[in-house]
Design a protein around this motif. Structure first.
Motif, PDB file in Angstrom:
ATOM      1  N   LYS A  32       0.815  -1.214   0.000  1.00 17.68           N
ATOM      2  CA  LYS A  32       0.000   0.000   0.000  1.00 17.68           C
ATOM      3  C   LYS A  32       0.850   1.267   0.000  1.00 17.68           C
ATOM      4  CE  LYS A  32      -3.915  -2.197   2.209  1.00 17.68           C
ATOM      5  NZ  LYS A  32      -4.783  -2.243   3.375  1.00 17.68           N
ATOM      6  N   SER A  33       2.149   1.126   0.090  1.00 16.84           N
ATOM      7  CA  SER A  33       3.049   2.274   0.095  1.00 16.84           C
ATOM      8  C   SER A  33       3.252   2.788  -1.325  1.00 16.84           C
ATOM      9  CB  SER A  33       4.406   1.866   0.684  1.00 16.84           C
ATOM     10  OG  SER A  33       5.353   2.877   0.477  1.00 16.84           O
ATOM     11  N   VAL A  70      -5.891  15.215  -1.033  1.00 17.58           N
ATOM     12  CA  VAL A  70      -6.665  14.479  -2.033  1.00 17.58           C
ATOM     13  C   VAL A  70      -7.141  15.416  -3.132  1.00 17.58           C
ATOM     14  CG1 VAL A  70      -8.764  13.140  -2.440  1.00 17.58           C
ATOM     15  CG2 VAL A  70      -7.357  12.650  -0.449  1.00 17.58           C
ATOM     16  N   SER A  71      -7.669  16.546  -2.750  1.00 16.64           N
ATOM     17  CA  SER A  71      -8.194  17.448  -3.780  1.00 16.64           C
ATOM     18  C   SER A  71      -7.089  18.034  -4.640  1.00 16.64           C
ATOM     19  CB  SER A  71      -9.011  18.569  -3.128  1.00 16.64           C
ATOM     20  OG  SER A  71      -8.181  19.365  -2.305  1.00 16.64           O
ATOM     21  N   GLY A  72      -5.936  18.306  -4.063  1.00 19.98           N
ATOM     22  CA  GLY A  72      -4.855  18.942  -4.815  1.00 19.98           C
ATOM     23  C   GLY A  72      -3.962  18.007  -5.598  1.00 19.98           C
ATOM     24  N   SER A 124      -9.681   4.742  -6.646  1.00 20.80           N
ATOM     25  CA  SER A 124      -9.749   3.932  -5.420  1.00 20.80           C
ATOM     26  C   SER A 124      -8.350   3.494  -4.965  1.00 20.80           C
ATOM     27  CB  SER A 124     -10.657   2.715  -5.605  1.00 20.80           C
ATOM     28  OG  SER A 124     -10.134   1.827  -6.561  1.00 20.80           O
ATOM     29  N   GLU A 125      -7.433   3.214  -5.900  1.00 15.54           N
ATOM     30  CA  GLU A 125      -6.055   2.865  -5.529  1.00 15.54           C
ATOM     31  C   GLU A 125      -5.343   4.057  -4.892  1.00 15.54           C
ATOM     32  OE1 GLU A 125      -4.774  -0.521  -8.800  1.00 15.54           O
ATOM     33  OE2 GLU A 125      -4.909   1.569  -9.467  1.00 15.54           O
ATOM     34  N   VAL A 126      -5.589   5.244  -5.441  1.00 12.18           N
ATOM     35  CA  VAL A 126      -4.986   6.451  -4.861  1.00 12.18           C
ATOM     36  C   VAL A 126      -5.516   6.670  -3.452  1.00 12.18           C
ATOM     37  CG1 VAL A 126      -4.835   8.965  -5.043  1.00 12.18           C
ATOM     38  CG2 VAL A 126      -4.526   7.549  -7.074  1.00 12.18           C
ATOM     39  N   LYS A 127      -6.813   6.511  -3.260  1.00 15.50           N
ATOM     40  CA  LYS A 127      -7.400   6.689  -1.925  1.00 15.50           C
ATOM     41  C   LYS A 127      -6.827   5.666  -0.940  1.00 15.50           C
ATOM     42  CE  LYS A 127     -11.614   9.046  -3.227  1.00 15.50           C
ATOM     43  NZ  LYS A 127     -13.068   9.009  -3.330  1.00 15.50           N
ATOM     44  N   GLU A 128      -6.588   4.437  -1.404  1.00 12.91           N
ATOM     45  CA  GLU A 128      -6.004   3.410  -0.542  1.00 12.91           C
ATOM     46  C   GLU A 128      -4.592   3.818  -0.100  1.00 12.91           C
ATOM     47  OE1 GLU A 128      -4.587  -0.978  -1.442  1.00 12.91           O
ATOM     48  OE2 GLU A 128      -6.776  -0.877  -1.264  1.00 12.91           O
ATOM     49  N   ILE A 135      -3.405   6.890   0.036  1.00 15.85           N
ATOM     50  CA  ILE A 135      -3.519   8.054   0.912  1.00 15.85           C
ATOM     51  C   ILE A 135      -3.989   7.645   2.302  1.00 15.85           C
ATOM     52  CG2 ILE A 135      -4.834  10.189   1.289  1.00 15.85           C
ATOM     53  CD1 ILE A 135      -4.594  10.591  -1.789  1.00 15.85           C
ATOM     54  N   ASN A 136      -4.964   6.733   2.377  1.00 14.91           N
ATOM     55  CA  ASN A 136      -5.432   6.265   3.689  1.00 14.91           C
ATOM     56  C   ASN A 136      -4.346   5.514   4.441  1.00 14.91           C
ATOM     57  OD1 ASN A 136      -7.990   7.366   3.439  1.00 14.91           O
ATOM     58  ND2 ASN A 136      -8.831   5.538   2.482  1.00 14.91           N
ATOM     59  N   TYR A 137      -3.481   4.811   3.717  1.00  9.39           N
ATOM     60  CA  TYR A 137      -2.376   4.077   4.327  1.00  9.39           C
ATOM     61  C   TYR A 137      -1.304   5.024   4.870  1.00  9.39           C
ATOM     62  CZ  TYR A 137       2.074   1.607   4.549  1.00  9.39           C
ATOM     63  OH  TYR A 137       3.289   1.140   4.952  1.00  9.39           O
ATOM     64  N   THR A 138      -1.045   6.107   4.161  1.00  9.00           N
ATOM     65  CA  THR A 138       0.067   6.997   4.482  1.00  9.00           C
ATOM     66  C   THR A 138      -0.194   7.761   5.776  1.00  9.00           C
ATOM     67  OG1 THR A 138       0.492   7.224   2.115  1.00  9.00           O
ATOM     68  CG2 THR A 138       1.532   8.838   3.561  1.00  9.00           C
ATOM     69  N   THR A 139       0.795   7.747   6.668  1.00 11.03           N
ATOM     70  CA  THR A 139       0.702   8.411   7.964  1.00 11.03           C
ATOM     71  C   THR A 139       0.639   9.921   7.786  1.00 11.03           C
ATOM     72  OG1 THR A 139       1.923   6.602   8.992  1.00 11.03           O
ATOM     73  CG2 THR A 139       1.888   8.696  10.188  1.00 11.03           C
ATOM     74  N   LYS A 140      -0.190  10.564   8.590  1.00  9.21           N
ATOM     75  CA  LYS A 140      -0.314  12.016   8.584  1.00  9.21           C
ATOM     76  C   LYS A 140       0.336  12.552   9.850  1.00  9.21           C
ATOM     77  CE  LYS A 140      -3.756  10.567   5.847  1.00  9.21           C
ATOM     78  NZ  LYS A 140      -3.866   9.151   5.554  1.00  9.21           N
ATOM     79  N   MET A 141       1.187  13.560   9.710  1.00  5.79           N
ATOM     80  CA  MET A 141       1.882  14.121  10.875  1.00  5.79           C
ATOM     81  C   MET A 141       2.427  15.502  10.557  1.00  5.79           C
ATOM     82  SD  MET A 141       5.427  11.884  10.748  1.00  5.79           S
ATOM     83  CE  MET A 141       4.996  11.278  12.309  1.00  5.79           C
ATOM     84  N   SER A 142       2.966  16.159  11.583  1.00  2.00           N
ATOM     85  CA  SER A 142       3.564  17.472  11.382  1.00  2.00           C
ATOM     86  C   SER A 142       5.030  17.328  10.990  1.00  2.00           C
ATOM     87  CB  SER A 142       3.464  18.302  12.669  1.00  2.00           C
ATOM     88  OG  SER A 142       4.375  17.812  13.643  1.00  2.00           O
ATOM     89  N   CYS A 143       5.566  18.372  10.415  1.00  2.82           N
ATOM     90  CA  CYS A 143       6.979  18.388  10.023  1.00  2.82           C
ATOM     91  C   CYS A 143       7.877  18.223  11.249  1.00  2.82           C
ATOM     92  CB  CYS A 143       7.279  19.697   9.296  1.00  2.82           C
ATOM     93  SG  CYS A 143       8.899  19.726   8.518  1.00  2.82           S
TER      94      CYS A 143
END
Length: 185
Positions: free
Chosen positions: A53-54, A124-126, A140-144, A146-154
């Motif tokens: 998924k990466s 996602v929108s950009g 749907s593959e892109v959303k998968e 993005i959902n897999y990828t960790t969200k965090m601050s710099c």
């Protein structure tokens, strides 16, 4: 202080079993993919929550992998030049890298990510259309991915890179003493 490339290979100054164990614990705790890279940006050891998924896994199947390796190698030398982890854009995602030094020479680096450093709905929108085109993915593959990828601050990303590079650096120095003794003998 300008850092130079070192001749010793990573496997000569690091215990890969220890690094793999460290990476496994790190990924399970932080949910950030991590890899040990050589000076050319190639992954020597990597640990991902789910490699399929990466976006890096997807990129390896395309000609874009050359750009990924180039970005990673450039970032590695830039991080050594500035003396701290270097955050950079690789494709449409963000990565961070910290150098591994042996006798003040670059032998490789610890690369974290990719992660998303902003709200995923903004991402996602950009970037959705760019990811779809670049990697020939369905929505749907892109959303998968993005959902897999960790969200965090710099800041969180930089702290994680510093921590991991510090620990691996200690392992490197420990093994470096054995490497020096072996060469003397």
């Amino acid at each position: 202080m300008k850092k130079t490339l070192s001749q010793p290979l990573l496997k000569e100054v690091l215990n890969f079993a220890q690094v793999k164990e460290l990476f496994d614990s790190f990924v399970q705790l932080t949910k950030i993919d991590v890899s040990l890279v050589d000076v050319n940006g190639n992954e020597v050891i990597s640990n991902k929550l789910d490699k399929t998924k990466s976006i890096c896994f997807v990129a390896k199947k395309t000609p874009l992998i050359k750009a990924c390796l180039s970005h990673t190698s450039y970032a590695l030398f830039k991080s050594a030049e500035i003396g701290e982890p270097y955050t950079f854009k690789c494709g449409e995602m963000i990565r961070c890298i910290a150098p591994l030094l042996n006798d003040k020479k670059i032998i490789g680096g610890i690369a974290l990510g990719p992660v998303i450093l902003w709200d995923s709905t903004d991402f996602v929108s950009g970037e959705l259309s760019s990811l779809k085109e670049s990697f020939n993915l369905t929505e749907s593959e892109v959303k998968e991915v993005i959902n897999y990828t960790t969200k965090m601050s710099c800041e969180e990303m930089n702290h994680a890179a510093k921590l991991l590079s510090f620990i691996v650096g200690l392992l490197c120095k420990e093994d470096n003493e054995f490497y020096k003794q072996r060469n003397r003998i």
